[in-house]
Design a protein around this motif. Structure first.
Motif, mmCIF file in Angstrom:
data_model
loop_
_atom_site.group_PDB
_atom_site.id
_atom_site.type_symbol
_atom_site.label_atom_id
_atom_site.label_comp_id
_atom_site.label_asym_id
_atom_site.label_seq_id
_atom_site.Cartn_x
_atom_site.Cartn_y
_atom_site.Cartn_z
ATOM 1 N N VAL A 115 0.747 -1.022 -0.192
ATOM 2 C CA VAL A 115 0.091 0.057 0.111
ATOM 3 C C VAL A 115 0.542 1.139 -0.096
ATOM 4 C CG1 VAL A 115 -1.922 1.502 1.163
ATOM 5 C CG2 VAL A 115 -1.669 -1.284 1.978
ATOM 6 N N PRO A 116 0.537 2.506 -0.826
ATOM 7 C CA PRO A 116 0.937 3.263 -0.727
ATOM 8 C C PRO A 116 0.792 4.511 0.292
ATOM 9 C CG PRO A 116 0.266 2.578 -3.470
ATOM 10 C CD PRO A 116 -0.228 2.026 -2.461
ATOM 11 N N PHE A 117 1.703 4.916 0.867
ATOM 12 C CA PHE A 117 1.639 6.204 1.729
ATOM 13 C C PHE A 117 1.072 6.960 1.326
ATOM 14 C CE2 PHE A 117 2.843 8.794 5.715
ATOM 15 C CZ PHE A 117 1.294 8.790 6.639
ATOM 16 N N HIS A 118 0.299 6.732 0.813
ATOM 17 C CA HIS A 118 -0.322 8.738 -0.033
ATOM 18 C C HIS A 118 -0.943 9.266 1.207
ATOM 19 C CE1 HIS A 118 0.386 7.646 -4.693
ATOM 20 N NE2 HIS A 118 1.416 7.211 -3.531
ATOM 21 N N ASN A 119 -0.910 9.915 2.250
ATOM 22 C CA ASN A 119 -2.033 10.284 2.857
ATOM 23 C C ASN A 119 -2.294 11.972 2.588
ATOM 24 O OD1 ASN A 119 1.654 11.143 3.578
ATOM 25 N ND2 ASN A 119 0.711 12.554 4.930
ATOM 26 N N ARG A 120 -1.480 12.679 1.772
ATOM 27 C CA ARG A 120 -1.627 14.057 1.044
ATOM 28 C C ARG A 120 -3.728 13.422 0.539
ATOM 29 N NH1 ARG A 120 1.352 18.095 3.719
ATOM 30 N NH2 ARG A 120 2.490 17.243 3.571
ATOM 31 N N ARG A 295 -4.785 9.847 10.600
ATOM 32 C CA ARG A 295 -4.818 8.855 10.847
ATOM 33 C C ARG A 295 -6.156 7.749 9.932
ATOM 34 N NH1 ARG A 295 -7.366 11.576 16.806
ATOM 35 N NH2 ARG A 295 -7.709 12.348 15.388
ATOM 36 N N CYS A 296 -6.765 8.300 9.514
ATOM 37 C CA CYS A 296 -7.676 8.082 8.229
ATOM 38 C C CYS A 296 -6.887 6.733 7.167
ATOM 39 C CB CYS A 296 -8.511 8.638 7.236
ATOM 40 S SG CYS A 296 -9.392 10.115 7.939
ATOM 41 N N PHE A 297 -5.625 6.876 7.110
ATOM 42 C CA PHE A 297 -4.961 6.639 5.790
ATOM 43 C C PHE A 297 -4.855 4.816 7.182
ATOM 44 C CE2 PHE A 297 -1.007 4.077 4.896
ATOM 45 C CZ PHE A 297 -1.196 3.974 3.881
ATOM 46 N N TYR A 298 -3.867 4.496 7.840
ATOM 47 C CA TYR A 298 -3.802 3.170 8.770
ATOM 48 C C TYR A 298 -4.871 3.090 9.568
ATOM 49 C CZ TYR A 298 0.749 3.873 8.472
ATOM 50 O OH TYR A 298 2.818 3.686 8.196
ATOM 51 N N ALA A 299 -5.831 3.523 9.947
ATOM 52 C CA ALA A 299 -7.069 2.802 9.923
ATOM 53 C C ALA A 299 -7.819 1.967 8.999
ATOM 54 C CB ALA A 299 -8.795 3.618 10.358
ATOM 55 N N GLY A 300 -7.449 2.607 7.963
ATOM 56 C CA GLY A 300 -8.078 1.580 6.081
ATOM 57 C C GLY A 300 -7.167 0.765 5.933
ATOM 58 N N ILE A 301 -6.164 0.561 6.713
ATOM 59 C CA ILE A 301 -5.022 0.142 6.499
ATOM 60 C C ILE A 301 -5.461 -1.442 7.600
ATOM 61 C CG2 ILE A 301 -2.387 -1.458 7.321
ATOM 62 C CD1 ILE A 301 -2.583 0.421 4.520
ATOM 63 N N VAL A 302 -5.859 -1.033 9.119
ATOM 64 C CA VAL A 302 -6.386 -1.925 9.964
ATOM 65 C C VAL A 302 -7.324 -2.929 9.434
ATOM 66 C CG1 VAL A 302 -8.027 -2.651 12.160
ATOM 67 C CG2 VAL A 302 -5.580 -1.193 11.846
ATOM 68 N N SER A 303 -8.320 -1.960 8.216
ATOM 69 C CA SER A 303 -10.079 -2.329 8.114
ATOM 70 C C SER A 303 -9.512 -3.658 7.482
ATOM 71 C CB SER A 303 -10.434 -1.863 7.450
ATOM 72 O OG SER A 303 -11.135 -0.630 8.470
ATOM 73 N N ALA A 304 -8.242 -3.103 5.804
ATOM 74 C CA ALA A 304 -8.182 -3.994 5.302
ATOM 75 C C ALA A 304 -7.459 -5.462 5.438
ATOM 76 C CB ALA A 304 -7.509 -2.873 4.278
ATOM 77 N N ILE A 305 -6.319 -5.205 6.689
ATOM 78 C CA ILE A 305 -5.694 -6.408 6.397
ATOM 79 C C ILE A 305 -6.729 -7.125 7.806
ATOM 80 C CG2 ILE A 305 -4.114 -6.766 8.241
ATOM 81 C CD1 ILE A 305 -2.191 -4.826 7.134
ATOM 82 N N PRO A 311 -8.028 -1.599 0.095
ATOM 83 C CA PRO A 311 -7.046 -0.261 1.234
ATOM 84 C C PRO A 311 -6.991 0.701 1.082
ATOM 85 C CG PRO A 311 -6.322 -1.420 -0.926
ATOM 86 C CD PRO A 311 -7.669 -2.373 -0.559
ATOM 87 N N PRO A 312 -6.544 1.364 2.220
ATOM 88 C CA PRO A 312 -7.183 3.558 1.756
ATOM 89 C C PRO A 312 -6.255 4.213 0.961
ATOM 90 C CG PRO A 312 -5.279 3.029 3.160
ATOM 91 C CD PRO A 312 -5.780 1.262 2.658
ATOM 92 N N VAL A 313 -5.579 3.282 -0.273
ATOM 93 C CA VAL A 313 -5.024 3.595 -1.464
ATOM 94 C C VAL A 313 -4.474 2.237 -2.377
ATOM 95 C CG1 VAL A 313 -2.971 5.202 -2.458
ATOM 96 C CG2 VAL A 313 -3.473 5.671 -0.307
ATOM 97 N N ALA A 314 -5.138 2.263 -3.496
ATOM 98 C CA ALA A 314 -4.410 1.157 -4.439
ATOM 99 C C ALA A 314 -2.902 1.063 -5.010
ATOM 100 C CB ALA A 314 -5.643 1.337 -5.320
ATOM 101 N N ALA A 315 -2.536 0.026 -4.813
ATOM 102 C CA ALA A 315 -1.680 0.302 -5.245
ATOM 103 C C ALA A 315 -1.322 0.698 -6.897
ATOM 104 C CB ALA A 315 -0.438 -0.930 -5.623
ATOM 105 N N SER A 316 -2.672 0.345 -7.466
ATOM 106 C CA SER A 316 -2.008 0.497 -8.984
ATOM 107 C C SER A 316 -2.861 2.271 -9.841
ATOM 108 C CB SER A 316 -3.536 0.153 -9.867
ATOM 109 O OG SER A 316 -4.841 0.051 -8.529
ATOM 110 N N ASP A 317 -3.067 2.911 -8.541
ATOM 111 C CA ASP A 317 -2.843 4.620 -8.747
ATOM 112 C C ASP A 317 -1.091 4.643 -8.507
ATOM 113 O OD1 ASP A 317 -5.593 4.540 -8.333
ATOM 114 O OD2 ASP A 317 -5.530 4.842 -6.219
ATOM 115 N N ALA A 318 -0.660 4.263 -7.606
ATOM 116 C CA ALA A 318 1.355 4.616 -6.989
ATOM 117 C C ALA A 318 1.836 4.312 -8.760
ATOM 118 C CB ALA A 318 1.683 3.947 -6.090
#
Length: 341
Positions: A115-120, A295-305, A311-318
């Protein structure tokens, strides 16, 4: 609990990843890789300090977060995925689109997340821009400009300022600016890029302007380290209105200063920096900025795992973002527009 190992405890690790991981339910910061063990023990007494190899090999670690110099992202992420870990990778996700595709293929083959950390995506100003565009307040957007400027006339000795793989302004800030634009408008038809070294002692690109082409619409993303009076952070111009916004989301400055993400005011922007919506008939409306929250990013990581959510950011976007960076470099070198096919 998702046991997390953080590789890297520089600015990204100390100001972003570690405090966010510690603040999100479902995650525990189990191990950190750094030469500054005392800093980890002072801030996170229950967290051990380990080498990257130890973090990756530890069977108790579920998630590896990589916040290291850009050139190391790909080999560290590959090793973690091969060891059966989920990975979060700070921007850039990889050095180029080809490396990014290889990581995604490996993650898929091993049944893990990369997962890319695109927190912005959770910046206060961008959340505001996105809500205006999606609500149609501007009509059809014809010109979107996003700037991220700094005034740093003297190159530093940090790895970001050396002519090594992964260095340069475009690969440093470009992933965030491009990711935000892709969320609003999707993939472009073509890319034009312009890169320059503007500082007297500079050795890497410290200026870029990337134009994404969408029919009649233009998306212009630019950054320079030689601008003392920053340009508007966002300027969005549509058929039925324009929105102009100065200033930068406050979360990074607060976290770098040691403020807690649990503070009641965290992510709230100073009203003096609110953007202005201008309508064709002359009306003007100040638009309060939404509250940002990484924090929304890491909350999304918890939901995904834990729950199998996307995931909160799709790798295809990166991958697409890195394709655009690759095309911008090609465009700058050859002086022509590059089609994306």
């Amino acid at each position: 609990m998702i046991r997390t190992g953080l590789i890297g405890f520089g600015l990204g690790g100390t100001a972003f990843h570690a405090p966010l991981i510690a603040a999100v339910d479902g995650l525990v910061l189990s191990a950190v890789t750094t030469s500054r063990a005392e800093a980890v023990h002072a801030a996170y007494p229950q967290t051990r300090v380990a080498t990257p190899d130890d973090v990756i090999a530890d069977p108790a670690i579920d998630l590896v977060v990589i916040s290291t110099p850009n050139a190391t992202h790909y080999p560290l992420a590959r090793a973690a995925l091969e060891a059966g870990k989920h990975v979060v990778i700070d921007k850039p996700f990889a050095g180029c689109a080809e490396e990014a595709r290889a990581l995604v293929d490996l993650a898929r083959a091993n049944g893990r997340l990369a997962v890319p950390f695109h927190n912005r995506r959770w910046d206060s100003d961008f959340l505001t821009v996105r809500s205006l565009v999606e609500a149609g307040r501007l009509g059809e957007v014809l010109l979107y400009e996003a700037h991220w400027d700094r005034f740093r006339p003297e190159p530093s000795q940090q790895w970001k300022e050396t002519p090594a793989a992964g260095a340069g302004q475009l690969l440093d800030l470009g992933p965030h600016l491009i990711d935000q634009a892709l969320l609003l408008f999707g993939g472009p038809e073509a890319v034009s890029g312009d890169l320059a070294v503007q500082r007297a002692q500079g050795v890497i690109d410290d200026y870029f302007s990337v134009t994404l082409h969408y029919g009649a619409r233009r998306v212009v993303l630019a950054s320079s380290r030689m601008i003392a009076a920053p340009r508007p952070r966002f300027g969005i111009y549509g058929r039925t209105g324009s929105f102009v916004k100065f200033g930068l989301d406050p979360q990074e400055a607060a976290m770098r200063a040691g403020a807690s993400v649990e503070d009641a005011s965290h992510g709230a922007e100073d009203p003096s920096l609110y953007g202005v919506l201008t309508l064709p008939e002359g009306g003007r409306e100040t638009i309060p900025s939404q509250r940002g929250d990484y924090r929304c990013f890491y909350a999304g990581i918890v939901s995904a795992i834990a729950r199998g959510a996307p995931p909160p950011v799709a790798a295809s976007d990166a991958i697409l973002g890195l394709r655009i960076i690759d095309a911008a470099r090609e465009s700058a070198a050859e002086g022509r527009r590059i089609a994306l096919v």
